[in-house]
Design a protein around this motif. Sequence first.
Motif, PDB file in Angstrom:
ATOM      1  N   ALA A   1      -7.728   8.729  -3.944  1.00 41.13           N
ATOM      2  CA  ALA A   1      -6.439   8.296  -3.402  1.00 41.13           C
ATOM      3  C   ALA A   1      -5.329   9.211  -3.895  1.00 41.13           C
ATOM      4  O   ALA A   1      -4.416   9.569  -3.141  1.00 41.13           O
ATOM      5  CB  ALA A   1      -6.159   6.845  -3.802  1.00 41.13           C
ATOM      6  N   GLY A   2      -5.409   9.613  -5.174  1.00 45.03           N
ATOM      7  CA  GLY A   2      -4.403  10.501  -5.742  1.00 45.03           C
ATOM      8  C   GLY A   2      -4.521  11.921  -5.221  1.00 45.03           C
ATOM      9  O   GLY A   2      -3.523  12.558  -4.878  1.00 45.03           O
ATOM     10  N   ILE A   3      -5.748  12.430  -5.135  1.00 48.85           N
ATOM     11  CA  ILE A   3      -5.967  13.810  -4.698  1.00 48.85           C
ATOM     12  C   ILE A   3      -5.457  14.021  -3.270  1.00 48.85           C
ATOM     13  O   ILE A   3      -4.796  15.013  -2.970  1.00 48.85           O
ATOM     14  CB  ILE A   3      -7.469  14.170  -4.788  1.00 48.85           C
ATOM     15  N   TYR A   4      -5.777  13.062  -2.380  1.00 52.73           N
ATOM     16  CA  TYR A   4      -5.423  13.218  -0.971  1.00 52.73           C
ATOM     17  C   TYR A   4      -4.126  12.500  -0.606  1.00 52.73           C
ATOM     18  O   TYR A   4      -3.798  12.390   0.572  1.00 52.73           O
ATOM     19  CB  TYR A   4      -6.581  12.748  -0.088  1.00 52.73           C
ATOM     20  N   ASN A   5      -3.415  12.004  -1.628  1.00 51.73           N
ATOM     21  CA  ASN A   5      -2.091  11.409  -1.427  1.00 51.73           C
ATOM     22  C   ASN A   5      -2.104  10.379  -0.301  1.00 51.73           C
ATOM     23  O   ASN A   5      -1.269  10.415   0.615  1.00 51.73           O
ATOM     24  CB  ASN A   5      -1.061  12.513  -1.134  1.00 51.73           C
ATOM     25  N   THR A   6      -3.058   9.475  -0.360  1.00 50.15           N
ATOM     26  CA  THR A   6      -3.207   8.466   0.678  1.00 50.15           C
ATOM     27  C   THR A   6      -3.419   7.097   0.058  1.00 50.15           C
ATOM     28  O   THR A   6      -3.617   6.974  -1.154  1.00 50.15           O
ATOM     29  CB  THR A   6      -4.397   8.813   1.606  1.00 50.15           C
ATOM     30  N   CYS A   7      -3.359   6.081   0.883  1.00 50.59           N
ATOM     31  CA  CYS A   7      -3.670   4.721   0.447  1.00 50.59           C
ATOM     32  C   CYS A   7      -5.104   4.422   0.850  1.00 50.59           C
ATOM     33  O   CYS A   7      -5.470   4.593   2.014  1.00 50.59           O
ATOM     34  CB  CYS A   7      -2.706   3.729   1.106  1.00 50.59           C
TER      35      CYS A   7
ATOM     36  N   ILE B   1      -3.960  12.412   5.302  1.00 52.40           N
ATOM     37  CA  ILE B   1      -4.657  11.162   5.647  1.00 52.40           C
ATOM     38  C   ILE B   1      -3.663  10.015   5.493  1.00 52.40           C
ATOM     39  O   ILE B   1      -3.082   9.832   4.425  1.00 52.40           O
ATOM     40  CB  ILE B   1      -5.879  10.929   4.734  1.00 52.40           C
ATOM     41  N   GLN B   2      -3.456   9.267   6.563  1.00 54.26           N
ATOM     42  CA  GLN B   2      -2.509   8.152   6.532  1.00 54.26           C
ATOM     43  C   GLN B   2      -3.079   6.938   5.812  1.00 54.26           C
ATOM     44  O   GLN B   2      -2.429   6.333   4.962  1.00 54.26           O
ATOM     45  CB  GLN B   2      -2.122   7.762   7.965  1.00 54.26           C
ATOM     46  N   LEU B   3      -4.318   6.568   6.144  1.00 51.69           N
ATOM     47  CA  LEU B   3      -4.942   5.375   5.564  1.00 51.69           C
ATOM     48  C   LEU B   3      -6.456   5.524   5.596  1.00 51.69           C
ATOM     49  O   LEU B   3      -7.019   6.034   6.563  1.00 51.69           O
ATOM     50  CB  LEU B   3      -4.523   4.122   6.340  1.00 51.69           C
ATOM     51  N   VAL B   4      -7.100   5.066   4.524  1.00 52.13           N
ATOM     52  CA  VAL B   4      -8.563   5.015   4.457  1.00 52.13           C
ATOM     53  C   VAL B   4      -8.963   3.570   4.200  1.00 52.13           C
ATOM     54  O   VAL B   4      -8.404   2.904   3.328  1.00 52.13           O
ATOM     55  CB  VAL B   4      -9.112   5.903   3.316  1.00 52.13           C
ATOM     56  N   VAL B   5      -9.930   3.065   4.978  1.00 50.77           N
ATOM     57  CA  VAL B   5     -10.474   1.725   4.764  1.00 50.77           C
ATOM     58  C   VAL B   5     -11.950   1.849   4.416  1.00 50.77           C
ATOM     59  O   VAL B   5     -12.715   2.478   5.157  1.00 50.77           O
ATOM     60  CB  VAL B   5     -10.307   0.833   6.017  1.00 50.77           C
ATOM     61  N   ILE B   6     -12.335   1.280   3.269  1.00 53.74           N
ATOM     62  CA  ILE B   6     -13.758   1.182   2.901  1.00 53.74           C
ATOM     63  C   ILE B   6     -14.104  -0.301   2.970  1.00 53.74           C
ATOM     64  O   ILE B   6     -13.763  -1.081   2.081  1.00 53.74           O
ATOM     65  CB  ILE B   6     -14.030   1.752   1.506  1.00 53.74           C
ATOM     66  N   ASP B   7     -14.742  -0.688   4.069  1.00 55.18           N
ATOM     67  CA  ASP B   7     -15.056  -2.093   4.316  1.00 55.18           C
ATOM     68  C   ASP B   7     -16.413  -2.413   3.689  1.00 55.18           C
ATOM     69  O   ASP B   7     -17.459  -2.076   4.227  1.00 55.18           O
ATOM     70  CB  ASP B   7     -15.080  -2.370   5.823  1.00 55.18           C
ATOM     71  N   GLY B   8     -16.372  -3.057   2.516  1.00 50.95           N
ATOM     72  CA  GLY B   8     -17.595  -3.391   1.790  1.00 50.95           C
ATOM     73  C   GLY B   8     -17.829  -2.444   0.630  1.00 50.95           C
ATOM     74  O   GLY B   8     -18.865  -1.791   0.550  1.00 50.95           O
ATOM     75  N   ILE B   9     -16.880  -2.377  -0.295  1.00 51.20           N
ATOM     76  CA  ILE B   9     -16.992  -1.435  -1.420  1.00 51.20           C
ATOM     77  C   ILE B   9     -18.146  -1.804  -2.352  1.00 51.20           C
ATOM     78  O   ILE B   9     -18.706  -0.960  -3.029  1.00 51.20           O
ATOM     79  CB  ILE B   9     -15.663  -1.336  -2.207  1.00 51.20           C
TER      80      ILE B   9
ATOM     81  N   GLY C   1       0.828  -1.201   0.000  1.00 53.55           N
ATOM     82  CA  GLY C   1       0.000   0.000   0.000  1.00 53.55           C
ATOM     83  C   GLY C   1       0.859   1.245   0.000  1.00 53.55           C
ATOM     84  O   GLY C   1       1.635   1.468   0.924  1.00 53.55           O
ATOM     85  N   THR C   2       0.743   2.057  -1.051  1.00 51.04           N
ATOM     86  CA  THR C   2       1.527   3.285  -1.162  1.00 51.04           C
ATOM     87  C   THR C   2       0.605   4.492  -1.316  1.00 51.04           C
ATOM     88  O   THR C   2      -0.563   4.354  -1.693  1.00 51.04           O
ATOM     89  CB  THR C   2       2.484   3.224  -2.371  1.00 51.04           C
ATOM     90  N   GLN C   3       1.141   5.660  -1.035  1.00 54.57           N
ATOM     91  CA  GLN C   3       0.353   6.892  -1.168  1.00 54.57           C
ATOM     92  C   GLN C   3      -0.148   7.049  -2.601  1.00 54.57           C
ATOM     93  O   GLN C   3       0.582   6.818  -3.555  1.00 54.57           O
ATOM     94  CB  GLN C   3       1.211   8.098  -0.796  1.00 54.57           C
ATOM     95  N   GLY C   4      -1.400   7.427  -2.730  1.00 57.30           N
ATOM     96  CA  GLY C   4      -1.973   7.706  -4.041  1.00 57.30           C
ATOM     97  C   GLY C   4      -2.489   6.486  -4.772  1.00 57.30           C
ATOM     98  O   GLY C   4      -2.818   6.575  -5.958  1.00 57.30           O
ATOM     99  N   ASN C   5      -2.582   5.336  -4.089  1.00 54.82           N
ATOM    100  CA  ASN C   5      -3.008   4.104  -4.760  1.00 54.82           C
ATOM    101  C   ASN C   5      -4.099   3.370  -4.000  1.00 54.82           C
ATOM    102  O   ASN C   5      -4.267   3.543  -2.787  1.00 54.82           O
ATOM    103  CB  ASN C   5      -1.812   3.166  -4.942  1.00 54.82           C
ATOM    104  N   LEU C   6      -4.819   2.517  -4.741  1.00 50.37           N
ATOM    105  CA  LEU C   6      -5.811   1.628  -4.141  1.00 50.37           C
ATOM    106  C   LEU C   6      -5.148   0.323  -3.725  1.00 50.37           C
ATOM    107  O   LEU C   6      -4.211  -0.158  -4.350  1.00 50.37           O
ATOM    108  CB  LEU C   6      -6.932   1.300  -5.127  1.00 50.37           C
ATOM    109  N   PHE C   7      -5.676  -0.270  -2.669  1.00 53.07           N
ATOM    110  CA  PHE C   7      -5.202  -1.544  -2.146  1.00 53.07           C
ATOM    111  C   PHE C   7      -6.465  -2.380  -1.916  1.00 53.07           C
ATOM    112  O   PHE C   7      -7.347  -1.990  -1.168  1.00 53.07           O
ATOM    113  CB  PHE C   7      -4.452  -1.272  -0.836  1.00 53.07           C
ATOM    114  N   GLY C   8      -6.583  -3.521  -2.574  1.00 55.47           N
ATOM    115  CA  GLY C   8      -7.775  -4.354  -2.453  1.00 55.47           C
ATOM    116  C   GLY C   8      -7.537  -5.572  -1.577  1.00 55.47           C
ATOM    117  O   GLY C   8      -6.471  -6.190  -1.626  1.00 55.47           O
ATOM    118  N   ILE C   9      -8.534  -5.903  -0.761  1.00 52.66           N
ATOM    119  CA  ILE C   9      -8.514  -7.143   0.022  1.00 52.66           C
ATOM    120  C   ILE C   9      -9.816  -7.868  -0.253  1.00 52.66           C
ATOM    121  O   ILE C   9     -10.897  -7.275  -0.209  1.00 52.66           O
ATOM    122  CB  ILE C   9      -8.358  -6.872   1.523  1.00 52.66           C
TER     123      ILE C   9
END
Length: 351
Positions: free
Chosen positions: A211-217, A185-193, A71-79
């Motif tokens: 993710a890109g606008i707010y420079n977060t994962c 913003i350090q990290l955002v979790v959307i549980d149930g996209i 997980g890096t800044q500006g990108n999506l991370f899927g689980i």
Amino acid sequence: LLPLPGTKEEKDISDYFKAGNTREDFLKLFIEFLDNLYSDTLIMLKSCEIDFNNPPAKAQVIISAGDVPLGTQGNLFGITGGEGTGKSNYIAAMLAGCICQPDKEVDTLGIQIAANSKHKAVLLYDTEQSEVQLFKNVSNLLARAKQPNKPEELKAFCLTGMSRKERLHAIVQSMDKFYYQYGGIQLVVIDGIADLVKSANDEVESVAVMAGIYNTCILCVLHFVPNGLKLRGHLGSELQRKAATILSIEKDEEPTQSVVKALKVRDGSPLDVPLMLFSWDKAAGMHLYKGEKTREEKEKRKEKELVGVARDVFGRQEHITYIDLCEQIQQILDVKERTAKSYIRFMRERD
């Protein structure tokens, strides 16, 4: 661009060259005309141009496994994964890593979380579970993080009472507010996209842009069982295309344990990422990391997945060129050319 014969435009151009102007003069004049014609677009585009004298800062790695950035800044991370595989506990471990004190040792289930030393916002949006269950989950992650009280930067929201349109609207506006309130913003979790979207393409695109606008994962949790290395459905395909990393959490052959597998990593091969294990520990009252599966198990998984790819490809045709096979592997597994070539070498070695 040539004017029609006998027209006023043809005469004007003829007179222009008769006056001693050269082809270069005419081209310069034409470029000035285009500058004026497209001025609004060019002004807007100028702000997007890469300045090689001032290169952008390297994206910070928020979540990693060993030497592999996940997980890096500006990108999506899927689980993704099925029910009862431990997705919520795995996510809780990531959030715990974001809010723990630097002097505390926290079990983050085998992954490394960058220290949130500036206390940037850590946001959890849950679209599925009840308020009671979410409160319980957050209480458990605070215990994992060894935090007696909820840090101010951690915000958890139960969105089950909102419509899909309202949920996305609320996430966008609250992220905007917390970004400025907490200096990032350090990290955002959307549980149930899946419960957030109406049109898979539009909403996943919107989340990726945020993710890109707010420079977060932004970590998106998709609740269904994956099929091999590809996610099922339109939403799964969109998430796989947009995300830098996709992890799958499944039950291990040992049913008391869950195994974490990489389905996609942006740089490199998902089949080379360690298979991480975690399970419930009654004494600790939480899930704990149980180490990695052996190299032999990792090779066995790689062989099994590539057998499936071979059956898919050669089930449709008897012969294929090296280049075509390389392209098909890139498309099926969503990997780069060098990784596809390494897979072909592996497949040949295993006959």
